[in-house]
Design an enzyme around this catalytic site. Sequence first.
Site, PDB file in Angstrom:
ATOM      1  N   LYS A  54      49.625  38.583  42.261  1.00  0.00           N
ATOM      2  CA  LYS A  54      48.824  37.875  43.264  1.00  0.00           C
ATOM      3  C   LYS A  54      47.435  38.467  43.476  1.00  0.00           C
ATOM      4  O   LYS A  54      46.526  37.778  43.953  1.00  0.00           O
ATOM      5  CB  LYS A  54      49.562  37.837  44.603  1.00  0.00           C
ATOM      6  N   SER A 309      56.669  38.826  37.519  1.00  0.00           N
ATOM      7  CA  SER A 309      55.560  38.539  38.439  1.00  0.00           C
ATOM      8  C   SER A 309      55.370  39.572  39.537  1.00  0.00           C
ATOM      9  O   SER A 309      54.271  39.691  40.087  1.00  0.00           O
ATOM     10  CB  SER A 309      55.745  37.155  39.064  1.00  0.00           C
TER      11      SER A 309
END
Length: 323
Positions: A54, A309
């Site tokens: 992110k 991720s």
Amino acid sequence: MSDLVSLPEIERAAERIAGVAVRTPLVPFPRDPASAEPALLVKAESLQPIGAFKVRGAYAAIASLTEEQRAAGVVTHSSGNHAQAVAYAARALGIKAVLVMPHTTPGVKVERCIALGAEVVYVEPTGQARAATAEQLASAHGFTLIPPYDDARVIAGQGTVGLEIVQDRPDVDVVLVPVSGGGLIAGVAAAVKALRPEAKVIGVEPELAADARDSLAAGRPVTWDAEKTGRTLADALRVQRVGDLPFAHMRAQVDGIVTVTEDEIRGAMRRLAREARLIAEPGGAVATAAYLHHRAGLPAGRTYVSVLSGGNVDPALLLDVLR
């Protein structure tokens, strides 16, 4: 197609985040050298400074703001990793950050956000409550809203994951990507399809939060109730509905969606830690779980990449999984 994020936008985002986001390695998942199985490479985004991909989208978006916007500060809504990324980027750029977070967010993520100097506002764990509160704060205080996924600047930043994958492995055949709000898979697909059109991009999500699968089948974004998505261990993937712009990318550029069970997620977390020496949070492990448990249903290929991720897992949960 003209509204989709382009390769030049992703390349500009890569320039913006250089020196801030880590260019993460493709870590080979161990296998028997004599095996004829295709190679799996794990894109280890858990090695980012905030432990998740992110930081790419958040920094790319915030770094593009005008001086006037920076002076006013930013606000976002997130279940954890995007909030932490906004806090990190804002601190690096000397900008005030306010984070709207569900009260169910794991404590480890909240603590890190506060340590980065951000202000946290708690809300009910629904997408509607999160978004509405963030928009109210932006309107009342003049903050710039940095959406977690439904934003071209954020998608371009996340697309640098796909850019790096193809640059490092031009022969990649299949890229497996976790799906939450869709920003990551939208950016990865935009980059991969621009650089290697023949490669397949497959989204992966928990069976207990399969709104993206249902959305692609229906031809429009489908919303799942918070009570349903809240059942999965993968707290980072509990978003109830993919964003409109990510969905446009998914329709145009994503080749399918695979779902994985809770046991498969746990198993992938365990094997990533023990065999690849990589720590994955549940949402971060789903793409690897798809390769380990559903390869027969995936497109054929010689080289697979799974995007890990994030690695911001609650220590007690990790201990339980490893046992």
